[in-house]
Design a protein around this motif. Structure first.
Motif: not given
Length: 277
Positions: A226, A233, A251, A254-255, A258
């Motif tokens: 993040e 990232r 994880d 989600q990244a 984003a």
């Protein structure tokens, strides 16, 4: 300033001169000697003005400098190593210097030798360290892992804490190549430090942590998923894709969802994960 830009400017000047000359000849045919002299003075004035404008344009045009940080990421994620670096030492010279520094236990000297473009030298350095590891692996690790003395303000006496990103990157890569898992805490520390002061080394340290593959390495990489810096990232996501899917899937998903920034490169993470199913 590019040669192409200079050539265009010169071509435009030549075109203007030709047009002016043709115009002056036509005027000269129809005029007396005095008017011809006046025309020549006008020609010189116009040419001088164009030269001044062209010179000012060339002077004001800035040189294009490609940041090491951006270039290294472009090369890494496009499977390139860059053009042959200028004034590089020969493989034999580098090999002999590395062997000598490790035999002498001289981390400072090793740091000096490792100031090399990481992607260009990766295979060559692995070949050298593979040869050394067969005889003196402990000595190689000791020099690569040497701790920075308190008297060393810049960190330039040790490879991992060196102020030059190339030295730091090569040291991390070789520790991963030697599979020295005890290096993870230092590399995790260097990852954070590089994110603050040596960004070009970040990607190399991140993937070195991925190769060593411990839980501490995974957590160090997760901390940068993040990051406010786009490339960090991408690097963290790419490195985490080498871990077990169960430990990173949520994880990473989600990244990747984003935001759209650098999504083409983030897609490489998805490709790597898919290829392991």
């Amino acid at each position: 300033m590019s040669l192409r830009y200079e050539a265009i400017q010169q071509a435009r000047l030549l075109e203007s001169l030709v047009k002016i000359k043709v115009r002056s000849v036509r005027i000269g045919i129809q005029s007396n000697h005095r008017s011809i002299n006046m025309t020549m003075r006008q020609i010189f004035a116009v040419v001088a003005g164009k030269l001044r404008r062209m010179t000012a344009g060339l002077r004001d045009k800035p040189d294009v400098q490609i940041d090491d940080y951006v270039l290294e990421h472009f090369l890494l994620y496009n499977g390139l190593v860059g053009s042959s670096p200028e004034n590089q030492p020969s493989f034999k010279e580098v090999r002999n210097d590395i062997v000598q520094s490790i035999n002498d236990g001289d981390a400072h000297e090793l740091a000096i030798v490792l100031k090399l473009p990481p992607l260009w030298w990766e295979d060559r350095l692995e070949k050298i360290f593979a040869e050394i590891a067969a005889i003196n692996k402990e000595g190689a690790i000791k020099c690569l892992m040497a701790k920075r003395p308190d008297s060393d303000i810049t960190g330039d006496t040790t490879p991992l804490s060196h102020s030059n990103w190339q030295v730091r990157s090569n040291a991390a890569r070789m520790l991963a190549f030697l599979d020295h898992k005890a290096a993870v805490p230092r590399l995790a520390e260097m990852l954070q430090e590089s994110s603050e002061s040596q960004p070009a080394a970040f990607c190399h340290i991140a993937y070195s942590l991925a190769k060593l593959g411990s839980d501490q390495a995974r957590k160090a990489l997760l901390a940068h998923l993040e990051s406010e810096e786009d490339w960090f990232r991408v690097d963290a996501a790419g490195a985490l894709s080498y871990f077990s899917l169960a430990s990173v899937a949520a994880d990473l998903m989600q990244a990747m969802l984003a935001g759209p920034s650098l999504d083409d490169y983030m897609a490489l993470t998805h490709i790597h994960i898919s290829s392991r199913r």
